[in-house]
Design an enzyme around this catalytic site. Structure first.
Site, PDB file in Angstrom:
ATOM      1  N   GLY A   1      95.009 -59.746 -89.098  1.00  0.00           N
ATOM      2  CA  GLY A   1      93.886 -58.989 -89.633  1.00  0.00           C
ATOM      3  C   GLY A   1      94.370 -58.014 -90.685  1.00  0.00           C
TER       4      GLY A   1
ATOM      5  N   LYS B   1     102.056 -53.958 -87.020  1.00  0.00           N
ATOM      6  CA  LYS B   1     101.112 -53.271 -87.899  1.00  0.00           C
ATOM      7  C   LYS B   1     101.907 -52.621 -89.019  1.00  0.00           C
ATOM      8  CE  LYS B   1      97.039 -50.299 -87.665  1.00  0.00           C
ATOM      9  NZ  LYS B   1      96.141 -49.563 -86.763  1.00  0.00           N
TER      10      LYS B   1
ATOM     11  N   ASP C   1      87.540 -43.784 -82.498  1.00  0.00           N
ATOM     12  CA  ASP C   1      86.993 -44.948 -83.217  1.00  0.00           C
ATOM     13  C   ASP C   1      86.733 -46.090 -82.242  1.00  0.00           C
ATOM     14  OD1 ASP C   1      86.000 -46.285 -85.425  1.00  0.00           O
ATOM     15  OD2 ASP C   1      87.955 -47.069 -86.046  1.00  0.00           O
TER      16      ASP C   1
END
Length: 283
Positions: A78, A100, A202
């Protein structure tokens, strides 16, 4: 993007030239590939990555097949505003992990601080429903590459697709027992974070991963503590990493006080996460 399978055995192929094959992890011997440091990746990941790139109408990511520290990048999972998440194989164990990485175009001090805060927040949290942190560091390619090595949730789906699958398999309904099983784990995870003085800030369906494991077809993993905020001085983290006047989060899931509270000194606590979970549960 769902994973393409494990790294054990199988054929390796160079993602740069697409022609050299051999053992997974071996260096590609084509002169151009060798000069750039490409290694052979699992053929299944190569095919999955090519298909993903074709859907996005772009070339294969040039980092796939390169090594970041001890991690061979094999596929893209992603991407977002700060960078991207890759599937990788950790040497020498051949363990699949998620890496990441901050984009080289977004290396501001604030971004680095936010990235480091995410790593520190995850490192503080040891809970079965929160994705695990393996390592944080800065690697050198042709440029500095800050990275976080995380647990890879094999066969995981984010909450929306996971519940859509349940809906199909259950003949057009989502049984209440499934909803309860999933959200009990979600609440346990954020409760553990709040107990350590960390607010996620979030919570949204894309940050809730559901994966089948032996004994639990609906194992939950909470992702992305990139906006995490330390409260009550209990964590050793800085109070926040947002800039003054900046509102962070996903608007549709943000509690009213989170929208109003601007900057790192804003008065947001664990109730903001509970508000977001209630919205997700309502949906």
């Amino acid at each position: 993007m769902e994973g393409a399978g494990g790294a054990e055995g199988g054929q390796g192929i160079c993602p740069s030239c697409g022609s050299r094959t051999g053992a997974i992890g071996d260096a590609c011997l084509e002169p151009v590939c060798a000069r750039k440091g490409y290694s052979l990746i699992p053929e299944a990941w190569f095919n999955t990555s090519r298909a993903w790139a074709a859907r996005k109408r772009r070339p294969l990511d040039p980092l796939i097949g390169r090594e970041v520290d001890r991690y061979l990048l094999v596929g893209k999972l992603g991407e977002g505003g700060m960078g991207a998440v890759y599937a990788a194989i950790q040497r020498p164990f051949l363990r699949e992990v998620a890496i990441k990485i901050i984009s080289g175009l977004d290396m501001s001090a604030a971004t680095l601080a936010r990235f480091e805060a995410e790593a520190r927040a995850i490192a503080l949290l040891d809970h079965p429903n929160i994705v695990k942190l393996y390592e944080y560091g800065i690697a050198d390619l042709e440029f500095r590459v800050p990275f976080i090595a995380l647990e890879y949730v094999r066969h995981g789906r984010t909450l929306g697709p996971a519940l859509a699958r349940v809906h199909r398999e259950q003949g057009g309904i989502i049984p209440g027992r499934v909803v309860l099983r999933i959200f009990e784990q979600v609440l346990n995870a954020i409760g553990a974070a709040h107990a350590r003085g960390i607010v996620h800030r979030d919570m949204k369906p894309d940050n809730i991963m559901v994966a089948p494991v032996h004994g639990n077809p609906y194992l939950v993993k909470i992702l992305d503590f990139g906006l995490a905020k330390a409260v009550a001085g209990t964590t050793g983290l800085r109070g926040g990493v947002s800039n003054a006047g900046e509102v962070l989060g996903t608007p549709v899931y943000m509690a009213p006080e989170q929208v109003v509270a601007q900057g790192p000194s804003g008065d947001v606590d664990g109730r903001a996460d509970l508000y977001a979970v209630a919205v997700i549960l309502f949906e």
